[in-house]
Design a protein around this motif. Structure first.
Motif, PDB file in Angstrom:
ATOM      1  N   LEU A 191       0.833  -1.198   0.000  1.00  0.00           N
ATOM      2  CA  LEU A 191       0.000   0.000   0.000  1.00  0.00           C
ATOM      3  C   LEU A 191       0.871   1.253   0.000  1.00  0.00           C
ATOM      4  CD1 LEU A 191      -2.731  -1.057   2.583  1.00  0.00           C
ATOM      5  CD2 LEU A 191      -2.901  -1.020   0.102  1.00  0.00           C
ATOM      6  N   VAL A 192       0.479   2.210  -0.827  1.00  0.00           N
ATOM      7  CA  VAL A 192       1.199   3.470  -0.973  1.00  0.00           C
ATOM      8  C   VAL A 192       0.324   4.590  -0.416  1.00  0.00           C
ATOM      9  CG1 VAL A 192       2.176   5.122  -2.626  1.00  0.00           C
ATOM     10  CG2 VAL A 192       2.424   2.642  -3.013  1.00  0.00           C
ATOM     11  N   GLY A 193       0.924   5.503   0.366  1.00  0.00           N
ATOM     12  CA  GLY A 193       0.149   6.614   0.915  1.00  0.00           C
ATOM     13  C   GLY A 193       1.048   7.701   1.471  1.00  0.00           C
ATOM     14  N   LEU A 198       3.264  13.900   8.601  1.00  0.00           N
ATOM     15  CA  LEU A 198       3.597  15.040   7.740  1.00  0.00           C
ATOM     16  C   LEU A 198       2.396  15.495   6.911  1.00  0.00           C
ATOM     17  CD1 LEU A 198       7.170  14.081   6.431  1.00  0.00           C
ATOM     18  CD2 LEU A 198       6.551  15.541   8.372  1.00  0.00           C
ATOM     19  N   LEU A 199       1.216  14.999   7.219  1.00  0.00           N
ATOM     20  CA  LEU A 199       0.019  15.429   6.500  1.00  0.00           C
ATOM     21  C   LEU A 199      -0.248  16.901   6.776  1.00  0.00           C
ATOM     22  CD1 LEU A 199      -2.472  12.470   7.071  1.00  0.00           C
ATOM     23  CD2 LEU A 199      -1.400  13.136   4.926  1.00  0.00           C
ATOM     24  N   LEU A 204      -6.498  14.372   3.780  1.00  0.00           N
ATOM     25  CA  LEU A 204      -5.627  13.489   3.004  1.00  0.00           C
ATOM     26  C   LEU A 204      -5.527  12.085   3.595  1.00  0.00           C
ATOM     27  CD1 LEU A 204      -2.741  15.999   2.200  1.00  0.00           C
ATOM     28  CD2 LEU A 204      -4.656  15.333   0.746  1.00  0.00           C
ATOM     29  N   ARG A 205      -6.242  11.827   4.674  1.00  0.00           N
ATOM     30  CA  ARG A 205      -6.275  10.471   5.234  1.00  0.00           C
ATOM     31  C   ARG A 205      -7.318   9.667   4.451  1.00  0.00           C
ATOM     32  NH1 ARG A 205      -3.345  10.679   9.904  1.00  0.00           N
ATOM     33  NH2 ARG A 205      -3.181  12.729  10.873  1.00  0.00           N
ATOM     34  N   TYR A 206      -6.837   8.719   3.639  1.00  0.00           N
ATOM     35  CA  TYR A 206      -7.735   8.004   2.740  1.00  0.00           C
ATOM     36  C   TYR A 206      -7.934   6.526   3.091  1.00  0.00           C
ATOM     37  CZ  TYR A 206      -6.496  11.926  -0.378  1.00  0.00           C
ATOM     38  OH  TYR A 206      -6.277  13.149  -0.922  1.00  0.00           O
TER      39      TYR A 206
END
Length: 298
Positions: A191-193, A198-199, A204-206
């Motif tokens: 999984l890439v995220g 650092l958000l 942007l939390r998906y």
């Protein structure tokens, strides 16, 4: 006040609005050393200290607050005078637009030349980065943000919703096996995220919305870097559809896993009616309306 240099007052105003010499210098395109020299010259002429230096930057003193109350109306009047040339005179000056990295790179950057061609005397800064400049602090004239600002002297309205979903290359899916449902992603998939701490925005939390408990193994702070990684076959992850659908190397293996977020158009309440800002705002509005199918594909 008649003996004061207007350029020095503009320096003072920029520092008051941004809270830092370096940011004020960037806004005025003046190096910090010159900014500091002009500020000291203004303080010497007034016989007063206008800022206190703190760990976080420059904070107005009582004398600085009093001067700010007089200088802000002057700056607004000057901006209105600059605008009085009307459409026949053409737009001029600087228009700074702050947007998220993905929206700026994949949606605005390839289309902004048409706006620039219509206004050749206008200098346009497109700041597309991981984070936003603040219209309330006059760091930007227009910002396209991921949420409505909760405070500040700004005018904000929803620009558009946009969709996101999972993407990977066919080669990656052939190698690992395509997921049949979101729960499959917890077993054997890379999984890439984003890097969680650092958000720059909670929107942007998906992955936890795709399936509870999912966490990225490969974490990158940039959406463009995530896209490059996914397009190289390195994993599976969430992208805005206006990025993922535009890349023929990628497919969406679970199109039912659709996430919706919103873009908000934000301007400062004192400057939102200036001609160059109105023009930029109207152009972004029209562009989004014209390409709504890219943001919200069926």
């Amino acid at each position: 006040m008649q003996t004061l240099n207007w350029n020095d007052l503009q320096v003072f105003l920029a520092i008051a609005q941004t809270g830092q010499l370096s940011k004020a210098g960037q806004a005025l395109r003046v190096d910090p050393t010159t900014m500091g020299r002009r500020l000291r010259r203004l303080e010497a002429r007034l016989g007063a200290t206008l800022f206190e230096q703190t760990r976080l930057g420059q904070v107005l003193t009582e004398a600085g607050e009093a001067l700010l109350a007089r200088v802000e109306p002057m700056a607004q009047a000057a901006a209105q005078i600059e605008d009085q040339g009307g459409p026949a005179a053409g737009l001029s000056g600087l228009l700074r637009i702050s947007v998220s990295e993905g929206f700026g790179t994949w949606f605005l950057a390839s289309r902004i030349a048409e706006f620039a061609a219509a206004h050749p005397a206008l200098t346009i800064d497109l700041v597309a980065s991981s984070g936003f400049l603040s219209p309330s602090k006059r760091e930007a004239d227009i910002a396209v943000t991921l949420s409505r600002p909760k405070a500040g002297p700004v005018i904000a309205r929803k620009l558009s919703d946009y969709a996101l979903t999972l993407y990977a290359t066919p080669g990656y899916l052939d190698r690992v096996g395509p997921p049949r449902d979101p729960a499959d992603l917890a077993h054997g998939h890379c999984l890439v995220g984003y890097v969680p701490d650092l958000l720059y925005a909670p929107e942007l939390r998906y992955l936890d919305e795709v399936h509870p408990g999912l966490a990225p193994q490969l974490r990158l702070s940039s959406i463009n870097a995530q896209h490059r990684l996914l397009a190289s076959g390195g994993g599976i992850g969430v992208l805005p559809c206006f990025i993922g659908d535009a890349d023929p190397a990628l497919v969406a293996p679970l199109p039912q896993c659709r996430i919706v977020r919103s873009f908000w158009l934000v301007t400062h309440q004192d400057t939102h009616q200036l001609a160059r800002i109105r023009a930029g705002r109207d152009w972004i509005d029209a562009l989004v309306h014209r390409h709504r199918d890219l943001l919200l594909p069926r």
